[in-house]
Enzyme design. Structure first.
Site, PDB file in Angstrom:
ATOM      1  N   GLY A  73       0.806  -1.000   0.437  1.00 26.03           N
ATOM      2  CA  GLY A  73      -0.043  -0.075  -0.579  1.00 26.03           C
ATOM      3  C   GLY A  73       0.509   1.258  -0.131  1.00 26.03           C
ATOM      4  N   THR A  74       2.121   1.295   0.731  1.00 28.69           N
ATOM      5  CA  THR A  74       2.728   2.102   0.881  1.00 28.69           C
ATOM      6  C   THR A  74       2.946   2.638  -0.326  1.00 28.69           C
ATOM      7  OG1 THR A  74       3.680   1.820   3.312  1.00 28.69           O
ATOM      8  CG2 THR A  74       5.053   3.326   1.825  1.00 28.69           C
ATOM      9  N   ASN A 153      -7.047   4.759  10.202  1.00 26.94           N
ATOM     10  CA  ASN A 153      -6.335   3.771  10.559  1.00 26.94           C
ATOM     11  C   ASN A 153      -6.093   3.482  12.067  1.00 26.94           C
ATOM     12  OD1 ASN A 153      -4.048   5.988   9.577  1.00 26.94           O
ATOM     13  ND2 ASN A 153      -2.712   3.714  10.891  1.00 26.94           N
ATOM     14  N   GLN A 183      -7.178   0.978   4.563  1.00 26.41           N
ATOM     15  CA  GLN A 183      -8.254   0.532   5.592  1.00 26.41           C
ATOM     16  C   GLN A 183      -9.605   0.441   5.109  1.00 26.41           C
ATOM     17  OE1 GLN A 183      -7.284  -0.681   8.279  1.00 26.41           O
ATOM     18  NE2 GLN A 183      -4.824  -0.351   8.217  1.00 26.41           N
ATOM     19  N   HIS A 205      -2.106  -7.982   2.195  1.00 24.96           N
ATOM     20  CA  HIS A 205      -1.984  -8.119   3.795  1.00 24.96           C
ATOM     21  C   HIS A 205      -3.393  -7.337   5.348  1.00 24.96           C
ATOM     22  CE1 HIS A 205       0.526  -5.214   6.648  1.00 24.96           C
ATOM     23  NE2 HIS A 205       0.557  -4.118   5.370  1.00 24.96           N
ATOM     24  N   THR A 245       9.904  -7.400 -12.016  1.00 24.19           N
ATOM     25  CA  THR A 245       9.193  -9.085 -12.780  1.00 24.19           C
ATOM     26  C   THR A 245       8.149  -8.242 -11.551  1.00 24.19           C
ATOM     27  OG1 THR A 245      11.301  -9.421 -13.889  1.00 24.19           O
ATOM     28  CG2 THR A 245       9.550 -10.615 -12.948  1.00 24.19           C
ATOM     29  N   CYS A 331       2.274   1.114  11.772  1.00 25.49           N
ATOM     30  CA  CYS A 331       4.113   1.729  11.825  1.00 25.49           C
ATOM     31  C   CYS A 331       4.765   2.857  12.477  1.00 25.49           C
ATOM     32  CB  CYS A 331       3.510   1.985  10.265  1.00 25.49           C
ATOM     33  SG  CYS A 331       2.385   0.850   9.627  1.00 25.49           S
TER      34      CYS A 331
HETATM   35  N1  PLP Z   1      -2.193   3.003   4.518  1.00 20.43           N
HETATM   36  C1  PLP Z   1      -2.898   3.399   5.574  1.00 20.43           C
HETATM   37  C2  PLP Z   1      -3.856   3.778   6.135  1.00 20.43           C
HETATM   38  C3  PLP Z   1      -2.449   1.670   6.732  1.00 20.43           C
HETATM   39  O1  PLP Z   1      -3.063   1.854   7.183  1.00 20.43           O
HETATM   40  C4  PLP Z   1      -1.376   1.171   6.129  1.00 20.43           C
HETATM   41  C5  PLP Z   1      -0.719   0.039   6.616  1.00 20.43           C
HETATM   42  O2  PLP Z   1      -0.859   0.469   8.127  1.00 20.43           O
HETATM   43  C6  PLP Z   1      -0.919   2.055   4.825  1.00 20.43           C
HETATM   44  C7  PLP Z   1      -0.990   3.169   3.961  1.00 20.43           C
HETATM   45  C8  PLP Z   1       0.784   0.881   4.607  1.00 20.43           C
HETATM   46  O3  PLP Z   1      -0.145  -0.403   3.140  1.00 20.43           O
HETATM   47  P1  PLP Z   1       1.123  -1.095   4.004  1.00 20.43           P
HETATM   48  O4  PLP Z   1       2.198  -2.203   4.449  1.00 20.43           O
HETATM   49  O5  PLP Z   1       0.779  -2.358   2.345  1.00 20.43           O
HETATM   50  O6  PLP Z   1       2.101  -0.254   2.820  1.00 20.43           O
END
Ligand code: PLP
Length: 391
Positions: A73-74, A153, A183, A205, A245, A331
């Site tokens: 997601g990041t 989150n 989220q 995930h 890839t 995080c």
């Molecule tokens: N954005 C939000 C709102 C999240 O809650 C998270 C993960 O906790 C992320 C982004 C990051 O996702 P990833 O862990 O897949 O990089």
């Protein structure tokens, strides 16, 4: 020891469907870019996964340039934000509008852009609600990008991004709209068209898929306008938007998990809402405060401020009993600073430091909630006694 996992916003357990799909995909070792039978098999798997993930985001027959797989997601957030900033900066000023409670994946990207001369306006989200008076003022600055998370989150607050993006587009149809929906994905309705959103970030995930896979949905309009340039140039995979890839095994697991969660969406949401209501009801008799968003909320996240007990102390105490929660977002739990999201919600730094997050999946049960509430009550009594004794 029986384990109770209430940290589903940090990550979820892999579903059996995801595991099976991944086991099968492990046998497909070809490179999807190779022009032979092994490559074709991998390519077929990749495009099949793309179509299936697309359906869960409201897109039928997602074309490769419409849904770009990323490593998380990041990374989807970085592609949306830096990709737009670097594509647009020379054409139109440099104002970006976001919120004051974004995940570090967005907030830290914004800080870097500020360091590079962009202006970032952060809209307050006190009480878990977007401040539309401030948003309208910010629109007067003619932003080229509006990036706002759909669900916070840490508090579970659901921001009215649909209304915000409609206002932004009304003012200037070319403004790029992005939502970090990590989220929100498969925790309720997510309709990119109705929300007038160009770019949507999701992660596997958080929905019982594997770690290390995410995706960015890109609207046809954004593609036509060339709103985005890749932040990872290279061999041109993923329609040139994300070279490298493809992680076929992870992507296959993502599609299987997403499809299953999508098929159970309504009942999953109902289950998680029941669990959230139950935990709030049981915690009502304890000396804690549930940080309820003033507006809409996601079904799976409950933020709880404890009476003077540091969240880490409580997390360790509960962990020793097999009950797993987190303090704010996983995080930012490495950071010594109090959570920006909780401060934005209206908590003091001291309150933020004594706040825990309970986050459910549809796999959790009401019995687990009862065990948790009883354990929390016992640990509060014990820890407050210890604290008073020391004082
Ligand atoms: N954005 C939000 C709102 C999240 O809650 C998270 C993960 O906790 C992320 C982004 C990051 O996702 P990833 O862990 O897949 O990089």
């Amino acid at each position: 020891m029986r384990e109770i996992y209430f940290d589903n916003s940090a990550t979820t357990a892999l579903s059996e469907a995801a595991k099976n799909a991944m086991r099968q995909a492990m046998e497909v070792f070809g490179n999807p870019s190779s022009l032979h039978a092994r490559g074709n098999a991998a390519k077929e798997l990749l495009e099949d996964a793309r179509r299936r993930v697309g359906v869960t985001l409201g897109v039928r027959h997602a074309a490769p340039e419409e849904l770009v797989f990323t490593s998380c997601g990041t990374e989807a957030d970085q592609l949306a934000i830096f990709g737009t900033a670097y594509a647009k900066e020379r054409r139109r000023g440099g104002v970006i509008v976001t919120t004051d409670s974004e995940h570090p994946a967005v907030e830290n990207a914004m800080r870097r852009l500020e360091g590079q001369g962009f202006t970032v306006v952060r809209i307050p989200t006190r009480g878990g609600v977007l401040n539309f008076a401030e948003f309208e003022k910010a629109l007067a600055k003619k932003p080229f990008l509006v990036s706002m998370m759909a669900v916070n989150n840490e508090t579970g607050a659901r921001y009215d991004v649909g209304r915000a993006f409609a206002l932004a587009k009304e003012q200037n149809p070319d403004t790029v709209t992005h939502t970090d929906a990590v989220q929100a994905y498969l925790k309720g309705e997510l309709n990119a068209r109705r929300w007038m959103v160009d770019l949507v970030s999701v992660s596997a995930h958080k929905i019982h898929g594997p770690k290390g896979v995410g995706a960015l949905l890109i609207s046809p309009e954004a593609r036509k306008r060339r709103d985005l340039i890749p932040v990872m140039p290279g061999g041109g995979q993923e329609s040139g938007m994300r070279s490298g890839t493809e992680n076929i095994v992870g992507i296959a697991g993502f599609a299987a998990a997403a499809e299953e969660e999508f098929s159970r969406l309504a009942s999953n949401v109902e289950k998680m809402q029941t669990l959230s209501a139950k935990v709030e009801q049981l915690l009502g008799s304890l000396p804690v405060r549930v940080n309820k968003p003033a507006g809409a909320r996601a079904p799976h996240i409950v933020s709880v401020t404890l009476p003077g007990v540091r969240s880490e102390t409580m997390l360790h105490a509960l962990s020793a009993r097999g009950i797993y929660l987190s303090n704010g977002s996983a995080c930012s739990s490495h950071s010594a600073k109090p959570s920006g999201s909780l401060l934005a919600f209206g908590l003091s730094p001291a309150e933020a430091e004594t706040t825990v997050r309970v986050s459910f999946s549809a796999e959790n049960t009401e019995e687990e909630v009862e065990i948790f509430a009883a354990a929390l009550s016992e640990e509060l009594n014990r820890l407050v006694r210890v604290k008073n004794f020391r004082a």
